[in-house]
Design a protein around this motif. Structure first.
Motif, PDB file in Angstrom:
ATOM      1  N   MET A   1       0.845  -1.174   0.000  1.00 58.71           N
ATOM      2  CA  MET A   1       0.000   0.000   0.000  1.00 58.71           C
ATOM      3  C   MET A   1       0.888   1.235   0.000  1.00 58.71           C
ATOM      4  N   ILE A   2       0.471   2.245  -0.737  1.00 59.58           N
ATOM      5  CA  ILE A   2       1.215   3.498  -0.803  1.00 59.58           C
ATOM      6  C   ILE A   2       0.784   4.373   0.369  1.00 59.58           C
ATOM      7  N   LYS A   3       1.731   4.723   1.205  1.00 58.73           N
ATOM      8  CA  LYS A   3       1.450   5.616   2.336  1.00 58.73           C
ATOM      9  C   LYS A   3       1.544   7.072   1.880  1.00 58.73           C
ATOM     10  N   VAL A   7       3.121   6.404  -7.635  1.00 57.59           N
ATOM     11  CA  VAL A   7       3.726   5.244  -8.295  1.00 57.59           C
ATOM     12  C   VAL A   7       3.056   5.044  -9.640  1.00 57.59           C
ATOM     13  N   ILE A  24      -3.507   0.347  -3.118  1.00 58.96           N
ATOM     14  CA  ILE A  24      -2.739  -0.897  -3.032  1.00 58.96           C
ATOM     15  C   ILE A  24      -2.220  -1.272  -4.415  1.00 58.96           C
ATOM     16  N   ALA A  42       8.463   4.451  -8.928  1.00 58.52           N
ATOM     17  CA  ALA A  42       8.170   5.631  -8.117  1.00 58.52           C
ATOM     18  C   ALA A  42       8.283   6.888  -8.978  1.00 58.52           C
ATOM     19  N   VAL A  46       8.500   7.951  -2.315  1.00 64.77           N
ATOM     20  CA  VAL A  46       7.349   7.123  -1.958  1.00 64.77           C
ATOM     21  C   VAL A  46       7.613   6.420  -0.634  1.00 64.77           C
ATOM     22  N   GLU A  47       6.602   6.382   0.198  1.00 62.91           N
ATOM     23  CA  GLU A  47       6.655   5.581   1.418  1.00 62.91           C
ATOM     24  C   GLU A  47       5.597   4.494   1.277  1.00 62.91           C
ATOM     25  N   LEU A  48       6.042   3.250   1.405  1.00 65.21           N
ATOM     26  CA  LEU A  48       5.143   2.107   1.251  1.00 65.21           C
ATOM     27  C   LEU A  48       4.911   1.421   2.586  1.00 65.21           C
ATOM     28  N   PRO A  50       4.598  -2.266   3.614  1.00 62.79           N
ATOM     29  CA  PRO A  50       4.671  -3.646   3.122  1.00 62.79           C
ATOM     30  C   PRO A  50       3.666  -4.540   3.845  1.00 62.79           C
TER      31      PRO A  50
END
Length: 86
Positions: A1-3, A7, A24, A42, A46-48, A50
């Motif tokens: 999921m992308i926080k 992307v 997601i 990216a 980007v902060e993902l 996991p």
């Protein structure tokens, strides 16, 4: 999921989606063990978040809303790919 961040999802040279926070991706890898079907790149920092297979199965079994979100995402992406192929 992308926080946070953005992307891009590509199949070959075709962009099929630009995704933002709270989206997601990579869910198919948790559902089957087939090779990936697209490339994620990216576009910004980007902060993902996991999610392991164990966490994914727990979320699907314990959170019906999450399971529905995954199914809707898969359905939307399938419809999008059908339009790209046509």
């Amino acid at each position: 999921m992308i926080k946070s961040g953005y992307v891009r999802i590509q199949v070959g040279n075709k962009t099929v989606a630009d995704l933002a926070a709270d989206t997601i991706f990579g869910e198919m890898a948790l559902i089957d063990n087939e090779p990936r079907s697209a490339t994620a790149t990216a576009l910004t920092d980007v902060e993902l978040v996991p999610v392991s297979e164990k966490q994914f199965l727990f979320l699907v079994s314990q959170t019906p809303h999450f399971a529905l979100k995954v199914m809707r995402t898969l359905a939307h992406r399938l419809r999008t790919m059908n339009k790209v192929v046509d």
